[in-house]
Structures are given as structure tokens and as C-alpha cells.
Scaffold this motif. Structure first.
Motif, PDB file in Angstrom:
ATOM      1  N   HIS A  21       0.827  -1.200   0.000  1.00 53.73           N
ATOM      2  CA  HIS A  21       0.000   0.000   0.000  1.00 53.73           C
ATOM      3  C   HIS A  21       0.866   1.257   0.000  1.00 53.73           C
ATOM      4  CE1 HIS A  21      -3.528  -2.452   0.557  1.00 53.73           C
ATOM      5  NE2 HIS A  21      -2.895  -3.079   1.503  1.00 53.73           N
ATOM      6  N   ARG A  22       1.812   1.284  -0.878  1.00 53.34           N
ATOM      7  CA  ARG A  22       2.718   2.407  -1.099  1.00 53.34           C
ATOM      8  C   ARG A  22       3.686   2.666   0.041  1.00 53.34           C
ATOM      9  NH1 ARG A  22      -0.282   7.413  -3.621  1.00 53.34           N
ATOM     10  NH2 ARG A  22       1.884   7.940  -3.988  1.00 53.34           N
ATOM     11  N   ARG A  23       3.607   1.831   1.101  1.00 52.25           N
ATOM     12  CA  ARG A  23       4.568   1.993   2.180  1.00 52.25           C
ATOM     13  C   ARG A  23       5.694   0.984   1.958  1.00 52.25           C
ATOM     14  NH1 ARG A  23       4.726  -0.033   7.258  1.00 52.25           N
ATOM     15  NH2 ARG A  23       2.918  -1.274   6.791  1.00 52.25           N
ATOM     16  N   PRO A  24       6.924   1.465   1.741  1.00 53.53           N
ATOM     17  CA  PRO A  24       7.997   0.525   1.441  1.00 53.53           C
ATOM     18  C   PRO A  24       8.289  -0.377   2.637  1.00 53.53           C
ATOM     19  CG  PRO A  24       8.669   2.796   1.039  1.00 53.53           C
ATOM     20  CD  PRO A  24       7.374   2.850   1.764  1.00 53.53           C
ATOM     21  N   VAL A  25       8.498  -1.644   2.358  1.00 55.37           N
ATOM     22  CA  VAL A  25       8.825  -2.597   3.405  1.00 55.37           C
ATOM     23  C   VAL A  25      10.268  -3.047   3.255  1.00 55.37           C
ATOM     24  CG1 VAL A  25       8.060  -4.675   4.574  1.00 55.37           C
ATOM     25  CG2 VAL A  25       6.443  -3.365   3.222  1.00 55.37           C
ATOM     26  N   LEU A  26      10.719  -3.131   2.020  1.00 58.08           N
ATOM     27  CA  LEU A  26      12.113  -3.501   1.756  1.00 58.08           C
ATOM     28  C   LEU A  26      12.695  -2.491   0.768  1.00 58.08           C
ATOM     29  CD1 LEU A  26      11.795  -7.366   1.302  1.00 58.08           C
ATOM     30  CD2 LEU A  26      12.930  -6.203   3.175  1.00 58.08           C
ATOM     31  N   MET A  28     -14.553 -10.940  -4.087  1.00 54.95           N
ATOM     32  CA  MET A  28     -13.166 -11.304  -4.339  1.00 54.95           C
ATOM     33  C   MET A  28     -12.328 -10.055  -4.614  1.00 54.95           C
ATOM     34  SD  MET A  28     -13.555 -14.820  -6.538  1.00 54.95           S
ATOM     35  CE  MET A  28     -11.971 -15.641  -6.530  1.00 54.95           C
ATOM     36  N   CYS A  29     -12.903  -9.099  -5.342  1.00 53.66           N
ATOM     37  CA  CYS A  29     -12.169  -7.872  -5.645  1.00 53.66           C
ATOM     38  C   CYS A  29     -11.942  -7.053  -4.373  1.00 53.66           C
ATOM     39  CB  CYS A  29     -12.909  -7.031  -6.680  1.00 53.66           C
ATOM     40  SG  CYS A  29     -12.819  -7.774  -8.303  1.00 53.66           S
ATOM     41  N   ILE A  30     -13.010  -6.942  -3.569  1.00 54.59           N
ATOM     42  CA  ILE A  30     -12.857  -6.187  -2.322  1.00 54.59           C
ATOM     43  C   ILE A  30     -11.753  -6.803  -1.473  1.00 54.59           C
ATOM     44  CG2 ILE A  30     -13.974  -5.625  -0.121  1.00 54.59           C
ATOM     45  CD1 ILE A  30     -16.567  -5.262  -1.572  1.00 54.59           C
ATOM     46  N   ARG A  31     -11.743  -8.135  -1.402  1.00 52.28           N
ATOM     47  CA  ARG A  31     -10.748  -8.819  -0.594  1.00 52.28           C
ATOM     48  C   ARG A  31      -9.344  -8.556  -1.133  1.00 52.28           C
ATOM     49  NH1 ARG A  31     -13.399 -13.718   0.529  1.00 52.28           N
ATOM     50  NH2 ARG A  31     -13.016 -14.302  -1.591  1.00 52.28           N
ATOM     51  N   ARG A  32      -9.231  -8.524  -2.452  1.00 55.95           N
ATOM     52  CA  ARG A  32      -7.918  -8.426  -3.073  1.00 55.95           C
ATOM     53  C   ARG A  32      -7.369  -7.004  -3.066  1.00 55.95           C
ATOM     54  NH1 ARG A  32      -5.147 -12.141  -6.570  1.00 55.95           N
ATOM     55  NH2 ARG A  32      -3.831 -10.937  -7.973  1.00 55.95           N
ATOM     56  N   TRP A  33      -8.243  -6.053  -3.314  1.00 57.75           N
ATOM     57  CA  TRP A  33      -7.725  -4.698  -3.560  1.00 57.75           C
ATOM     58  C   TRP A  33      -7.897  -3.744  -2.395  1.00 57.75           C
ATOM     59  CZ3 TRP A  33      -4.851  -5.734  -7.363  1.00 57.75           C
ATOM     60  CH2 TRP A  33      -5.289  -6.551  -8.417  1.00 57.75           C
ATOM     61  N   LYS A  48     -11.902  -6.308   5.793  1.00 59.10           N
ATOM     62  CA  LYS A  48     -11.807  -7.708   6.206  1.00 59.10           C
ATOM     63  C   LYS A  48     -12.855  -8.558   5.490  1.00 59.10           C
ATOM     64  CE  LYS A  48      -8.560  -7.517   9.462  1.00 59.10           C
ATOM     65  NZ  LYS A  48      -7.756  -6.575   8.672  1.00 59.10           N
ATOM     66  N   ASP A  49     -12.533  -9.853   5.420  1.00 57.26           N
ATOM     67  CA  ASP A  49     -13.362 -10.821   4.716  1.00 57.26           C
ATOM     68  C   ASP A  49     -14.833 -10.770   5.099  1.00 57.26           C
ATOM     69  OD1 ASP A  49     -12.137 -12.339   2.803  1.00 57.26           O
ATOM     70  OD2 ASP A  49     -12.639 -14.214   3.839  1.00 57.26           O
ATOM     71  N   THR A  63      -3.509 -19.936  -7.783  1.00 56.52           N
ATOM     72  CA  THR A  63      -4.517 -20.087  -6.733  1.00 56.52           C
ATOM     73  C   THR A  63      -5.785 -19.297  -7.052  1.00 56.52           C
ATOM     74  OG1 THR A  63      -3.380 -18.343  -5.528  1.00 56.52           O
ATOM     75  CG2 THR A  63      -2.915 -20.585  -4.874  1.00 56.52           C
ATOM     76  N   PHE A  64      -5.614 -18.204  -7.801  1.00 50.66           N
ATOM     77  CA  PHE A  64      -6.785 -17.417  -8.172  1.00 50.66           C
ATOM     78  C   PHE A  64      -7.728 -18.243  -9.047  1.00 50.66           C
ATOM     79  CE2 PHE A  64      -8.969 -13.690 -10.000  1.00 50.66           C
ATOM     80  CZ  PHE A  64      -9.224 -13.007  -8.809  1.00 50.66           C
TER      81      PHE A  64
END
Lengths: 279, 464
Positions: free
Chosen positions: A41-46, B104-109, B113-114, B201-202
Motif C-alpha cells: 500500500h505504497r509503504r515501502p517494506v524492503l 473477491m475484488c474487495i478482498r484483493r484490492w 476484512k473478509d 490459486t486465483f
């Protein structure tokens, strides 16, 4: 593998011999991380990780919580997208080299109440080889049993996995990776919360893997055992603080840079490291 | 009086007709619904293991706007065609897929929470569906269209054509489940490992979702969208009480699914006023309760019983060991044998002193040991029988081996060991015992090793 690489990518006749040896050398490097950056989410981790793992060595990834150790492994395995940089496994992209890479995820990443036996879990390491739509045969189960035997768990083959102790579950996970017979292994905290017998068993396995020329990258938490278990160490805290042979890199000063303010822990540790081991 | 008898009579008649499958219609409905139960049990197994139980609820609820829109569009194009169940099913299929795709889109993007994602989509689609239904009601043919079936279900409305559809879909779903069994189980157990090994897996997840959607949709008409989720989830959850193996779990879930549908249809054929969907789900729920109580691997009753047996075993071992430890100091440890053990009488108060049991528990323990012929009561107190003496030596030996193991293998304070050993020795089987003896070869030459700690209340301790 190395030879076939040369054969396929037909080296032009005019090229210097050194070029082909460069190619050769690249495909000999089990893991090459080149300028990898990962962001959530745009926050760098590495940030800009650069590292080449030598062949036939045990490598520890060490760093505080949240320093990106697991993320690094996941980005190498294409489980987490990279924002920049590339990763080469034996000179090629991971997706063409999956069969040469074994992965042991964190034990706590799955639900151990799942209705399968220890043997079933180990057999999962063979699914890719077995192929789509084909069932697990007796021969596959025998292979899985041998892997369980290597980690000292063959007596528990038919035990439901929730009825295993944490250390035993960890060994089952290890066996699932061993069954692939890979050349490069990634293990995410295999020593976390295991009993002494399991720790010994895992160390034995690591050493026998090294003897047969395999490379193992291990996320490791216990600073006291780094010297004893590992040849190489990567000190990670979002950036790569230092990497190289344990004796050169695993110094109090580097650790201080890696762990920042958590000095109390380090002072204790250096005290312990200074004292001769008598237990 | 006679009218009551008449009602009962005609009910029995109906039940008899239903069970003997006299009516062509009953046979059709029964066959179709059982197939539906089997396939939903199979798909449900993977949904439950993937922890996507709620997803089935989203699938069924998000079918509603699709049904309404399909009806309205069909009526507009050619009046009267809105009742065709295939057109309605296509509408339901499209909007269910949309609903699942959205979750599925909400979960992915997003970072939602589920459970929240599922609830949002469910609310959105069901709300939309209900709003559209009020529009449908106002159309001329809306009331008679029988769209209510989709909400509450009506198994009896299944006709031969529907059964063929159900049979075909069930067959395809069953085959797919079998063909993808190991891939789906890997997906459910360890998605990340599957992805690292190169499985998409998708796509696998999508296949599972697609199967859930199809099964839900063919179940809509008979069970209704409010209850179809139960048909997917009850059988696998019940099956889990019977087994620890995925394959048997899938088989049992399919069987329970088929059985509850069969029972439900027969009951609703015998009692036509009962809503079939509800009866099917209630039959499933009854099978669930049976499994919960008596399921062989995790049912409450077997678990309670094995716990009781375990406690009983511990209690008896402790009692026999207490007898041994009372008698032990009276003889040289090398000379102790079963006959000598038998010769000593132990005053009950002294025995109680060693074991630290509550009085009532002690009464029960000794009574049960006496009944099994391990102890007998004489005027001077409790005496071991031959069987009891042999068992007492055996139990004490195992206990002390464990104590020694804990002392030598882990650095424990000896005063703490006794407690720890109690827990473990009862969990030992003979194989583990043999391994332990190997470890302690010095102490295991058939003799009973001395206890590493002082035994309070033994026979010699009152003289000092």
C-alpha cells in the motif's frame, strides 16, 4: 542444468570465452537478489536489497520484528509483488525454476486442525510432480515416508496433524519441502517455538543439505545460535545492513545497527557471547 | 374421534405412498434432490475447509436481483416467458457471479476484512433484489410467477426437466471435485505453499467458487435462497465429527447431504403442508445433532467417554501405585514380588494419606478396584490380589521410569517431577515405553527403580 543453459542459449561464435563463463557463473549462483524493493500500500517494506547467496551454504536472515524477513522470502517466491528489482534463481526467473526451490512457510500460517495426516501433508510437496488430475500412488507415499524418516517422524505418518506437537508439525513441514529434492531451500522461522529434539533434528538436516551442495536460506530469530548454525548471515532491517560470512558480518556493531534502540537485548547477548560456552 | 383417526389414516397412506415411491412425481423429486444433496455436500466440504462458509450465503442472496431482472426483461420482450426457470436461472447465475466477483475484488484490492466484505455485498444485492421484487409484484403476471419459490423453496415444484439439469450439474461438480481433489485440498490447507509451487490459486479459487455458485443455483428452487447455505454447510460440518481424513469427510458429507434431502422430500411428500426446503434443512440439522453427539472422532459422547476412561485409568494406577509405595519400605527392593505384596494389609486411612484423594473419590476408586478383582478388603484393611499386585508393580515401574527420564533428560527439580510424571505415564503405550526403556537401559533391568523423591505416608514413616 548449468550445461543445458549454455546449450540452449547458443553462444555466438565470435563472443569472448569470458562471456560464456560469466553466463556459466550466473547460473551457478543459487540466489541473486538485485536491487529489490517491496511496498505494501505504497509503504515501502524492503529497500533496494542486493545480495548473492553462495552455493552450498547455510544462510541466516536476521533482523527485528517487522524488518521484512518474511516479506523478502515471499517476494523471492513471487508471493508478494516487487515494486522494483529482480530475483534470479540459478540465473533464471523463479517461475522457471520452481522445481529447484523448496519452501517451508511459517508453521503458524496454516490451520493444523485440517483433516489430513502427517503423510498427506508431506505428499503435498509432490503434487506438482504428480501432475493435474492424477491421484497420489503408493510409490509417492513411499517417497513421502522416506522424507518423514529423514526428519525422524516416520512413526507418526498416519497421525492426524492436530495431534502432533509444535516441533513435530515443524518437522512435517520440513519433510514436505525435502520431498521435492530441491537445490535451494527457503525456511521461515523453522526454529520458532520448537523443542530441543526438533531443533537438533533440523540442524542435522540443514547440515546434511549443505553437505550435498544445497543452499538453505533461513529466517532466524535466536541470535545466540547464529554463529553455531550458519555460514552466512544477512542482517536486515528494511534495508540490508550487512551480509556475508558470519564471522565477518555478525558483529556487535552490525547488530546494533540492525536492532537500533533495543540495546538491552544486545548488551545481554554480547555478555553471553563473550563468556565461554560451558553448557 | 373417528375424524382424527381418519386424518391419521390418510397421513399414513400418504407416507406409505411416498416411501414406496408410488408417484412418478415423488420419484423424480426424490432423485433430483438427493443428487443435489450429494453435490452440495462435496462442494461444501471444500468451502468449509477454506473457511468460506459465508460465501455460500452471498452467492444465494446475490441471486435475487438477477432473478427479478431476468423476469422483468423476459416479460418485456415477450409476455409470459418470465416464468421459464432457465431464463430465471441464467439471471441468477449472472448476478451471483457478480456478487462473488465483487467480494473477491474487495478482498484483493482493499483492506476491508473478509467478513465485512461478504456482509456488504450480501446486503447490497439482497436489498436490491427485494426492491426489484416489489416492482415484479406490481406487474400483471408477477404474482402468479412463482418467484417466491426462489426465496422459500418448493421441492415439489421440481419437474422432470429440472431433475435432468440437477443431475447433469451434480455429475459435473462431482467429477470436478474428484479430479481436482488434491489441488483443492492443497488450496484449502496452505494457499501460500500452493502459490509458491506454481499453482494459480486465483484460478483454483475461482473454480471452487464457480462450483459453489452452480450448486447453490440448482438448489435455489427446491430449498430456497434463505436455506440453501445450510445444505452446503451442514453436511461437511457434521461429517467432521466422524473422521480425521479429508477423503472420508467428503464421502460422509455427500452421504449426509443426500440423506437429509431424501428424508426431507419423503417427509414433505407425506405431509404436503410442510415447506420442503425447511424440512430438508431440518433433516440435515437432525443428522448434524446426531453427529455432534455421537460422531466417532470428535462427537461429544465418545469424547466424554474416552475422557472418563482416561480418568478411570489414572485413578486406578494411582491407587495401585499408592499400595505399592506403602508396602515398598517393608521389604528389600530386590526381594519384592507379587506374593509379598499380597501379604500386607493396608489401613484405608494410610492409603488415603499417600494418594491425597478426596474421601468420596477414594471410596469410588477402591470399590471399583475391588469389583475388578485388584483389591480385597480384610478386617485389617485393603490387600492386593494376585492380579492387583502384578499390575501395581507394572504401574509403579512405568511411573518411576518416567520420573527418571524427566530427571535425566530435562533439568527439573525432583520435587516437581512427581506431578509431571502423573500426567504422562498414563499416556504411554507399550511402544513408547520400550523406547523409554532403551534410553534408560541402566534402570530398566526388570527391577523397579527406587523413587527419586521421598514418599510421604509409606509404611515405615510412622515408626520414626
Amino acid at each position: 542444468m548449468t550445461n543445458s543453459t549454455i546449450d540452449h542459449e547458443a553462444v555466438p561464435s565470435g563472443i569472448e570465452p569470458s562471456a560464456s563463463s560469466v553466463l556459466n557463473a550466473a547460473s551457478m549462483v543459487p540466489l541473486s537478489i538485485e536491487d529489490v524493493t517491496v511496498a505494501y500500500h505504497r509503504r515501502p517494506v524492503l529497500w533496494n536489497i542486493d545480495y548473492q547467496a553462495p552455493r552450498g551454504k547455510l544462510v541466516a536472515i536476521v533482523g527485528p520484528n517487522g524488518s521484512g524477513k518474511t516479506t523478502l522470502i515471499k517476494s523471492i517466491l513471487d508471493l508478494v509483488p516487487r515494486a522494483a528489482g529482480r530475483v534470479l534463481i540459478f540465473g533464471k526467473e523463479y517461475k522457471t525454476q520452481r522445481h529447484r526451490v523448496g519452501y517451508v512457510p511459517q508453521r503458524t500460517s496454516v490451520d493444523w486442525d485440517f483433516p489430513v495426516s502427517a503423510l498427506d501433508v508431506v505428499a503435498m510437496g509432490l503434487y506438482r510432480k504428480i501432475g493435474w488430475f492424477k491421484p497420489v500412488t503408493h510409490a509417492h507415499r513411499e517417497t513421502a515416508k522416506q522424507a518423514l524418516d529423514r526428519v525422524g517422524m516416520v512413526d507418526f505418518a498416519s497421525r492426524q496433524i492436530s495431534q502432533l506437537s509444535g516441533g513435530q508439525q515443524q518437522r512435517v513441514f520440513l519433510a514436505r519441502a525435502l520431498v521435492q529434492n530441491a537445490d535451494l531451500y527457503f525456511m521461515d522461522e523453522p526454529f520458532a517455538g520448537v523443542d530441543a529434539a526438533t531443533e537438533r533434528a533440523i540442524v542435522d538436516i540443514l547440515r546434511s543439505l549443505r553437505e550435498s551442495g544445497k543452499t538453505v536460506i533461513v529466517v532466524h530469530h535466536d541470535l545466540q545460535t547464529v554463529h553455531e548454525y550458519f555460514d552466512e548471515v544477512m542482517l536486515l532491517n528494511m534495508r540490508l545492513i550487512a551480509a556475508g560470512p558470519t564471522s565477518d558480518v555478525f558483529t556487535t556493531e552490525n547488530l546494533r545497527k540492525t536492532y537500533g534502540g533495543k540495546l538491552a537485548l544486545l548488551d545481554q547477548l554480547s555478555e553471553k557471547m563473550a563468556r565461554p560456552r560451558n553448557n | 374421534m373417528s375424524s382424527v383417526l381418519g386424518v391419521v389414516d390418510s397421513m399414513l397412506e400418504l407416507l406409505f405412498r411416498a416411501i414406496t415411491l408410488r408417484d412418478y412425481n415423488t420419484r423424480i423429486v426424490l432423485g433430483g434432490t438427493i443428487l443435489l444433496g450429494i453435490s452440495s455436500g462435496l462442494v461444501g466440504t471444500f468451502l468449509v475447509l477454506r473457511k468460506r462458509a459465508l460465501a455460500a450465503d452471498v452467492v444465494s442472496h446475490s441471486a435475487l436481483p438477477g432473478i427479478a431482472i431476468a423476469f422483468l426483461v423476459a416479460e418485456r420482450l415477450s409476455p409470459g416467458s418470465g416464468r421459464s426457470s432457465s431464463i430465471l436461472l441464467i439471471g441468477a447465475f449472472v448476478s451471483s457471479l457478480l456478487g462473488m466477483g465483487m467480494t473477491m475484488c474487495i478482498r484483493r484490492w482493499t483492506r476491508i476484512k473478509d467478513d465485512a466484505a461478504l456482509a456488504i455485498v450480501l446486503g447490497l444485492f439482497f436489498g436490491l433484489g427485494m426492491a426489484l421484487f416489489t416492482v415484479v409484484q406490481r406487474t400483471a403476471t408477477g404474482n402468479a410467477a412463482g418467484l417466491q419459490h426462489f426465496i422459500f423453496g418448493k421441492a415439489a415444484s421440481i419437474v422432470a426437466a429440472d431433475v435432468w439439469l440437477i443431475a447433469e450439474v451434480s455429475a459435473v461438480v462431482t467429477l470436478l471435485c474428484c479430479a481436482l481433489f488434491k489441488e483443492l485440498s492443497l488450496l484449502c490447507f496452505d494457499e501460500e505453499f500452493a502459490a509458491a509451487r506454481g499453482y494459480h490459486t486465483f484460478v483454483l479459487d475461482g473454480t471452487l467458487t464457480l462450483m459453489a455458485v452452480t450448486v447453490t443455483l440448482i438448489g435455489l428452487q427446491s430449498v430456497g435462497l434463505l436455506l440453501v447455505v445450510a445444505l452446503l454447510l451442514i453436511p461437511p460440518t457434521a461429517a467432521r465429527f466422524w473422521t480425521h481424513h479429508l477423503k472420508s469427510m467428503a464421502l460422509i458429507a455427500a452421504a449426509i447431504g443426500g440423506l437429509s434431502c431424501g428424508i426431507g422430500v419423503l417427509l414433505s411428500a407425506a405431509f404436503p403442508r410442510l415447506a420442503a426446503g425447511a424440512v430438508i434443512v431440518l433433516s440435515g440439522a437432525a443428522l448434524f445433532v446426531l453427529s455432534l453427539l455421537f460422531g466417532r472422532s470428535q462427537g461429544l459422547w465418545p469424547r466424554w467417554r474416552s475422557q472418563r476412561e482416561f480418568e478411570h485409568k489414572i485413578g486406578r494406577s494411582d491407587l495401585l501405585r499408592a499400595c505399592f509405595e506403602y508396602i515398598e519400605p517393608l521389604f528389600n527392593i530386590d526381594e519384592i514380588n507379587a506374593r509379598k505384596l499380597q501379604s500386607v494389609s493396608i489401613p484405608p486411612s494410610r492409603l488415603l494419606n499417600i494418594g491425597h484423594w478426596p474421601e468420596s473419590h477414594f471410596q469410588r476408586l477402591t470399590a471399583s478396584a475391588e469389583k475388578s478383582g485388584l483389591l480385597r478388603f480384610s478386617s485389617e484393611g485393603w490387600q492386593l490380589t494376585m492380579d492387583g499386585a502384578v499390575e501395581a508393580m507394572n504401574v509403579t515401574r512405568q511411573h518411576r521410569l518416567w520420573e527418571l527420564y524427566l530427571l535425566t533428560q530435562t533439568d527439573l527439580d525432583p520435587r516437581l517431577v512427581d506431578r509431571g510424571a502423573d500426567g504422562i505415564e498414563h499416556a504411554l503405550d507399550s511402544e513408547q515405553l520400550a523406547r523409554l526403556e532403551g534410553l534408560l537401559s541402566a534402570a530398566s533391568d526388570q527391577r523397579i527403580p527406587p523413587s527419586p523423591h521421598v514418599i510421604t505416608g509409606a509404611a515405615n514413616s510412622d515408626s520414626t
